[in-house]
Design a protein around this motif. Structure first.
Motif, PDB file in Angstrom:
ATOM      1  N   HIS A 209      -4.832 -11.271   5.119  1.00 46.17           N
ATOM      2  CA  HIS A 209      -3.843 -10.430   4.331  1.00 46.17           C
ATOM      3  C   HIS A 209      -4.413  -8.831   4.307  1.00 46.17           C
ATOM      4  O   HIS A 209      -3.851  -7.951   4.368  1.00 46.17           O
ATOM      5  CB  HIS A 209      -3.728 -10.724   2.888  1.00 46.17           C
ATOM      6  CG  HIS A 209      -3.733 -12.300   2.974  1.00 46.17           C
ATOM      7  ND1 HIS A 209      -2.280 -12.771   3.060  1.00 46.17           N
ATOM      8  CD2 HIS A 209      -4.229 -13.274   2.140  1.00 46.17           C
ATOM      9  CE1 HIS A 209      -2.612 -13.746   2.495  1.00 46.17           C
ATOM     10  NE2 HIS A 209      -3.341 -14.159   1.996  1.00 46.17           N
ATOM     11  N   LEU A 210      -5.485  -8.706   4.317  1.00 44.79           N
ATOM     12  CA  LEU A 210      -5.984  -7.388   4.273  1.00 44.79           C
ATOM     13  C   LEU A 210      -6.009  -6.712   5.975  1.00 44.79           C
ATOM     14  O   LEU A 210      -5.234  -5.787   6.058  1.00 44.79           O
ATOM     15  CB  LEU A 210      -7.642  -6.747   3.856  1.00 44.79           C
ATOM     16  CG  LEU A 210      -7.912  -7.377   2.427  1.00 44.79           C
ATOM     17  CD1 LEU A 210      -9.513  -7.270   2.325  1.00 44.79           C
ATOM     18  CD2 LEU A 210      -7.699  -6.332   1.744  1.00 44.79           C
ATOM     19  N   ARG A 213      -2.421  -5.723   6.671  1.00 43.48           N
ATOM     20  CA  ARG A 213      -1.545  -4.709   5.995  1.00 43.48           C
ATOM     21  C   ARG A 213      -1.594  -3.371   6.815  1.00 43.48           C
ATOM     22  O   ARG A 213      -1.130  -2.177   6.735  1.00 43.48           O
ATOM     23  CB  ARG A 213      -2.210  -4.782   4.595  1.00 43.48           C
ATOM     24  CG  ARG A 213      -2.073  -5.726   3.555  1.00 43.48           C
ATOM     25  CD  ARG A 213      -2.591  -5.057   2.401  1.00 43.48           C
ATOM     26  NE  ARG A 213      -1.846  -4.222   1.329  1.00 43.48           N
ATOM     27  CZ  ARG A 213      -2.765  -2.833   1.710  1.00 43.48           C
ATOM     28  NH1 ARG A 213      -4.847  -3.490   1.487  1.00 43.48           N
ATOM     29  NH2 ARG A 213      -3.036  -2.044   1.318  1.00 43.48           N
ATOM     30  N   ASN A 214      -2.914  -3.943   7.781  1.00 39.37           N
ATOM     31  CA  ASN A 214      -3.581  -2.451   9.011  1.00 39.37           C
ATOM     32  C   ASN A 214      -3.922  -2.705  10.172  1.00 39.37           C
ATOM     33  O   ASN A 214      -4.601  -4.122   9.913  1.00 39.37           O
ATOM     34  CB  ASN A 214      -4.435  -2.059   7.848  1.00 39.37           C
ATOM     35  CG  ASN A 214      -5.174  -0.768   8.094  1.00 39.37           C
ATOM     36  OD1 ASN A 214      -5.037  -0.192   9.411  1.00 39.37           O
ATOM     37  ND2 ASN A 214      -5.750   0.055   6.870  1.00 39.37           N
ATOM     38  N   VAL A 254      -9.146  -1.196  -2.250  1.00 39.31           N
ATOM     39  CA  VAL A 254      -8.473  -2.756  -2.317  1.00 39.31           C
ATOM     40  C   VAL A 254      -8.149  -2.858  -4.093  1.00 39.31           C
ATOM     41  O   VAL A 254      -9.246  -3.197  -4.558  1.00 39.31           O
ATOM     42  CB  VAL A 254      -8.483  -3.648  -1.649  1.00 39.31           C
ATOM     43  CG1 VAL A 254      -7.219  -4.926  -2.457  1.00 39.31           C
ATOM     44  CG2 VAL A 254      -9.002  -3.754  -0.208  1.00 39.31           C
ATOM     45  N   GLU A 258      -3.368  -0.433  -6.030  1.00 40.81           N
ATOM     46  CA  GLU A 258      -3.017   0.450  -4.581  1.00 40.81           C
ATOM     47  C   GLU A 258      -2.148  -1.477  -4.126  1.00 40.81           C
ATOM     48  O   GLU A 258      -1.146  -1.493  -3.223  1.00 40.81           O
ATOM     49  CB  GLU A 258      -3.647   0.526  -3.767  1.00 40.81           C
ATOM     50  CG  GLU A 258      -4.302   2.088  -4.389  1.00 40.81           C
ATOM     51  CD  GLU A 258      -5.259   2.290  -3.679  1.00 40.81           C
ATOM     52  OE1 GLU A 258      -5.999   1.831  -2.771  1.00 40.81           O
ATOM     53  OE2 GLU A 258      -5.918   3.317  -4.021  1.00 40.81           O
ATOM     54  N   SER A 259      -1.816  -2.037  -4.418  1.00 38.32           N
ATOM     55  CA  SER A 259      -2.184  -3.412  -3.122  1.00 38.32           C
ATOM     56  C   SER A 259      -2.230  -4.998  -4.224  1.00 38.32           C
ATOM     57  O   SER A 259      -2.403  -4.874  -5.230  1.00 38.32           O
ATOM     58  CB  SER A 259      -3.344  -4.007  -2.755  1.00 38.32           C
ATOM     59  OG  SER A 259      -3.019  -5.013  -1.483  1.00 38.32           O
ATOM     60  N   ARG A 260      -1.158  -5.703  -4.059  1.00 37.14           N
ATOM     61  CA  ARG A 260      -0.577  -7.065  -4.263  1.00 37.14           C
ATOM     62  C   ARG A 260      -1.250  -8.101  -4.098  1.00 37.14           C
ATOM     63  O   ARG A 260      -1.778  -8.759  -4.845  1.00 37.14           O
ATOM     64  CB  ARG A 260       1.248  -7.506  -4.094  1.00 37.14           C
ATOM     65  CG  ARG A 260       0.782  -7.480  -2.447  1.00 37.14           C
ATOM     66  CD  ARG A 260       1.983  -8.013  -2.175  1.00 37.14           C
ATOM     67  NE  ARG A 260       2.147  -8.542  -0.608  1.00 37.14           N
ATOM     68  CZ  ARG A 260       1.851 -10.161  -0.158  1.00 37.14           C
ATOM     69  NH1 ARG A 260       0.943 -10.430  -0.989  1.00 37.14           N
ATOM     70  NH2 ARG A 260       1.873  -9.715   0.692  1.00 37.14           N
ATOM     71  N   ILE A 261      -2.079  -7.600  -3.319  1.00 40.92           N
ATOM     72  CA  ILE A 261      -3.267  -8.359  -3.190  1.00 40.92           C
ATOM     73  C   ILE A 261      -4.860  -8.813  -3.932  1.00 40.92           C
ATOM     74  O   ILE A 261      -5.265  -9.750  -4.256  1.00 40.92           O
ATOM     75  CB  ILE A 261      -3.538  -8.638  -1.356  1.00 40.92           C
ATOM     76  CG1 ILE A 261      -2.722  -9.028  -0.945  1.00 40.92           C
ATOM     77  CG2 ILE A 261      -5.423  -9.504  -1.256  1.00 40.92           C
ATOM     78  CD1 ILE A 261      -3.147  -8.002   0.883  1.00 40.92           C
TER      79      ILE A 261
END
Length: 287
Positions: A209-210, A213-214, A254, A258-261
């Motif tokens: 997932h990380l 995102r990038n 993270v 900043e992130s739903r993850i």
């Protein structure tokens, strides 16, 4: 002739007779005589050897075999063979009338251990001197007494990251007990000394997932936080928080804001663990 003299002569005669019998035996056993009469003509080595150099093995055993069947020093021959590259265990026997039998178990390499040793599948460390190190072995390192722990974390980490298509290339435990690893894609992962397995499991689960995102390469992940990760990417990211002086340093954090993850960690903010280190400092700078 006096009785005393007669007894002395009798004792001397018996001693001479024993010497005449014993000396040839001693001479044969010590290789002084008989090596040409009872030579060792055949070297028998077990099948299945893949890495031990057969020519070097023969060269090593020749000086011992030349002493003949009765005089060959089996213990010395065994120790000489044990010093050869790739030899883990060896047995040396003689078979009548002229056979020297050698049975060798080779090291089966599991990983490189530090810069100058290998770790076998049996958990034994052995030097790389004279060895053509196989390609593709993982790099492990740590205190010699902790080989089992290092291998265990490597195996567990490899299984966890494999589920997402990543491989683990190295695992290191430093003298203070702090862990780190490197993935095959070049990402360095700093784990720390506390809850290493828990941290790796959490990061391995979130890594796909990380990365989604990038698109930039992930260079470093610092897991030494109680509720998140500090991530360093390969280049500056446009919307990152600016460091002092108004310049982005390529570091992303993270955390829930900043992130739903990150919210899946149920953490209100990114906090460094009690281990300290660079992760705690960076978190404080960007808070």
């Amino acid at each position: 002739m006096s009785p005393a003299l007669r007894r002395s002569l009798k004792v001397a005669t018996w001693m001479l007779a024993l010497a005449m019998v014993a000396l040839p035996v001693v001479a044969v056993v010590n290789g002084w005589i008989g090596s040409d009469r009872w030579p060792l003509r055949t070297l028998r080595v077990n099948d299945g050897l893949e890495r031990v150099d057969q020519a070097r093995l023969r060269e090593t055993l020749l000086p011992y075999a030349q002493r003949g069947f009765f005089a060959v020093p089996l213990a010395d021959a065994r120790m000489a063979v044990e010093r050869l590259p790739w030899v883990e265990r060896v047995e040396v026997r003689k078979r009548w009338p002229d056979v020297l039998e050698v049975r060798i178990e080779e090291h089966r390499p599991f990983a490189r251990w530090g810069e100058d040793r290998l770790l076998s599948e049996q958990g034994r460390l052995f030097p790389v001197d004279g060895i053509d190190v196989p390609q593709g072995l993982p790099l492990l390192h740590g205190p010699d007494a902790r080989t089992d722990d290092v291998v265990a974390l490597y195996n567990e980490s490899r299984a966890l990251f494999a589920a997402s298509g990543f491989d683990v290339r190295s695992v290191t435990m430093d003298p203070r007990g702090s862990w780190s690893l490197r993935l095959a894609n070049g990402t360095d992962v700093v784990i720390g000394s506390q809850e290493a397995r828990l941290r790796v499991r959490r990061f391995a689960r979130m890594l796909p997932h990380l990365l989604a995102r990038n698109p930039l390469p992930l260079q470093r992940a610092d897991l030494r936080y109680t509720n998140g990760f500090a991530l360093t990417w390969g280049a500056a990211i446009p919307d990152l928080p600016q460091a002092a002086g108004g310049r982005s340093d390529g570091m992303a954090f993270v955390r829930p804001a900043e992130s739903r993850i990150a919210r899946a960690l149920d953490a209100p903010s990114l906090q460094p663990s009690s281990e300290g280190g660079s992760g705690g400092k960076t978190s404080q700078e960007t808070a």
